[in-house]
Design a protein around this motif. Structure first.
Motif, PDB file in Angstrom:
ATOM      1  N   PRO A  62       8.888   2.075   1.454  1.00  0.00           N
ATOM      2  CA  PRO A  62      10.176   2.378   2.100  1.00  0.00           C
ATOM      3  C   PRO A  62      10.463   1.483   3.310  1.00  0.00           C
ATOM      4  O   PRO A  62      11.622   1.184   3.600  1.00  0.00           O
ATOM      5  CB  PRO A  62      10.054   3.850   2.505  1.00  0.00           C
ATOM      6  N   LEU A  63       9.415   1.015   3.971  1.00  0.00           N
ATOM      7  CA  LEU A  63       9.605   0.113   5.112  1.00  0.00           C
ATOM      8  C   LEU A  63      10.077  -1.257   4.635  1.00  0.00           C
ATOM      9  O   LEU A  63      10.917  -1.893   5.281  1.00  0.00           O
ATOM     10  CB  LEU A  63       8.301  -0.007   5.909  1.00  0.00           C
ATOM     11  N   LEU A  86      14.329  -5.329   3.915  1.00  0.00           N
ATOM     12  CA  LEU A  86      15.078  -6.278   3.087  1.00  0.00           C
ATOM     13  C   LEU A  86      16.581  -6.053   3.163  1.00  0.00           C
ATOM     14  O   LEU A  86      17.360  -6.913   2.733  1.00  0.00           O
ATOM     15  CB  LEU A  86      14.615  -6.193   1.629  1.00  0.00           C
ATOM     16  N   ARG A  87      16.996  -4.940   3.699  1.00  0.00           N
ATOM     17  CA  ARG A  87      18.431  -4.624   3.764  1.00  0.00           C
ATOM     18  C   ARG A  87      19.078  -5.032   5.082  1.00  0.00           C
ATOM     19  O   ARG A  87      20.250  -4.772   5.304  1.00  0.00           O
ATOM     20  CB  ARG A  87      18.638  -3.135   3.501  1.00  0.00           C
ATOM     21  N   ILE A 120       9.393 -13.883   7.139  1.00  0.00           N
ATOM     22  CA  ILE A 120       8.379 -14.242   6.136  1.00  0.00           C
ATOM     23  C   ILE A 120       7.412 -13.089   5.847  1.00  0.00           C
ATOM     24  O   ILE A 120       7.160 -12.779   4.674  1.00  0.00           O
ATOM     25  CB  ILE A 120       7.621 -15.515   6.584  1.00  0.00           C
ATOM     26  N   PRO A 121       6.842 -12.420   6.861  1.00  0.00           N
ATOM     27  CA  PRO A 121       5.901 -11.339   6.554  1.00  0.00           C
ATOM     28  C   PRO A 121       6.524 -10.209   5.715  1.00  0.00           C
ATOM     29  O   PRO A 121       5.839  -9.597   4.900  1.00  0.00           O
ATOM     30  CB  PRO A 121       5.447 -10.824   7.923  1.00  0.00           C
ATOM     31  N   MET A 122       7.809  -9.954   5.896  1.00  0.00           N
ATOM     32  CA  MET A 122       8.466  -8.912   5.111  1.00  0.00           C
ATOM     33  C   MET A 122       8.544  -9.335   3.645  1.00  0.00           C
ATOM     34  O   MET A 122       8.358  -8.508   2.738  1.00  0.00           O
ATOM     35  CB  MET A 122       9.868  -8.617   5.655  1.00  0.00           C
ATOM     36  N   LEU A 123       8.797 -10.611   3.400  1.00  0.00           N
ATOM     37  CA  LEU A 123       8.815 -11.111   2.024  1.00  0.00           C
ATOM     38  C   LEU A 123       7.418 -11.050   1.410  1.00  0.00           C
ATOM     39  O   LEU A 123       7.268 -10.715   0.229  1.00  0.00           O
ATOM     40  CB  LEU A 123       9.361 -12.541   1.988  1.00  0.00           C
ATOM     41  N   LEU A 134      13.003  -3.157  -5.314  1.00  0.00           N
ATOM     42  CA  LEU A 134      13.236  -4.258  -4.371  1.00  0.00           C
ATOM     43  C   LEU A 134      14.014  -5.415  -4.994  1.00  0.00           C
ATOM     44  O   LEU A 134      14.436  -6.329  -4.300  1.00  0.00           O
ATOM     45  CB  LEU A 134      11.895  -4.775  -3.838  1.00  0.00           C
ATOM     46  N   ILE A 135      14.227  -5.364  -6.304  1.00  0.00           N
ATOM     47  CA  ILE A 135      14.808  -6.501  -7.025  1.00  0.00           C
ATOM     48  C   ILE A 135      16.187  -6.890  -6.494  1.00  0.00           C
ATOM     49  O   ILE A 135      16.431  -8.073  -6.208  1.00  0.00           O
ATOM     50  CB  ILE A 135      14.863  -6.227  -8.547  1.00  0.00           C
ATOM     51  N   ALA A 136      17.098  -5.967  -6.352  1.00  0.00           N
ATOM     52  CA  ALA A 136      18.466  -6.312  -5.939  1.00  0.00           C
ATOM     53  C   ALA A 136      18.486  -6.995  -4.575  1.00  0.00           C
ATOM     54  O   ALA A 136      19.169  -8.013  -4.399  1.00  0.00           O
ATOM     55  CB  ALA A 136      19.346  -5.062  -5.931  1.00  0.00           C
ATOM     56  N   ASP A 137      17.735  -6.473  -3.642  1.00  0.00           N
ATOM     57  CA  ASP A 137      17.706  -7.078  -2.305  1.00  0.00           C
ATOM     58  C   ASP A 137      17.018  -8.437  -2.325  1.00  0.00           C
ATOM     59  O   ASP A 137      17.451  -9.372  -1.645  1.00  0.00           O
ATOM     60  CB  ASP A 137      17.015  -6.145  -1.306  1.00  0.00           C
TER      61      ASP A 137
END
Length: 158
Positions: free
Chosen positions: A97-98, A103-104, A110-113, A124-127
């Motif tokens: 969820p984080l 991603l929104r 970079i670390p979030m990716l 997570l695909i759409a974002d």
């Protein structure tokens, strides 16, 4: 040439230089507690480095996870990203969820990716499709594409 980005804290610099142990009976526990405390430091560079170092450390436990969860709410996007990556390295369902929230945002770090790739969840695909579009940050684009492929692969296995 860019100046090297370092924390203000001599303690954190010593950890980076591998002069300070974070495990072991003599000083490791105290040093780990100090590192955890520094994830809430007033100086942004110290919070960033402390969160990064804690996220990458092999140690786990309630204190570590609580510190990373607190850091995942930091005002600084990079600190949040490092914290979420640290959580994803330890507990994908807790991180998901984080990552979805991260991603929104208006931008992504970079670390979030990297955390998104670890989560590899179809939600997570759409974002990730948005972040994988070509931009002036080819490294981020590549990481978004890797994360997108991981999530699409997970969707295909569902």
């Amino acid at each position: 040439m860019r100046a090297r980005y370092e924390p203000e804290s001599d303690f954190l610099k010593a950890i980076v230089a591998e002069e300070v142990p974070l495990s072991g009976k003599e000083w490791g526990d105290a040093n780990l507690r100090q590192l955890i405390a520094m994830t809430q430091d007033a100086d942004p560079s110290n919070r960033d480095w402390a969160t990064f170092l804690l996220a990458q450390e092999a140690v786990d436990g309630s204190e570590v996870r609580e510190a990373l969860l607190r850091a995942a709410e930091d005002a600084d996007e990079v600190v949040r990203g490092e914290a979420v990556l640290g959580i994803a390295l330890r507990d994908v369902p807790l991180a998901l969820p984080l990552v979805q929230q991260g991603l929104r945002g208006k931008s992504v770090v970079i670390p979030m990716l990297e955390a998104a790739a670890l989560c590899a969840h179809p939600s997570l695909i759409a974002d990730l499709r948005i972040w994988a579009e070509p931009s002036d940050e080819p490294h981020a684009d590549q990481l978004a594409a890797v994360a997108l492929a991981a999530c699409e692969g997970a969707a295909g296995r569902s």
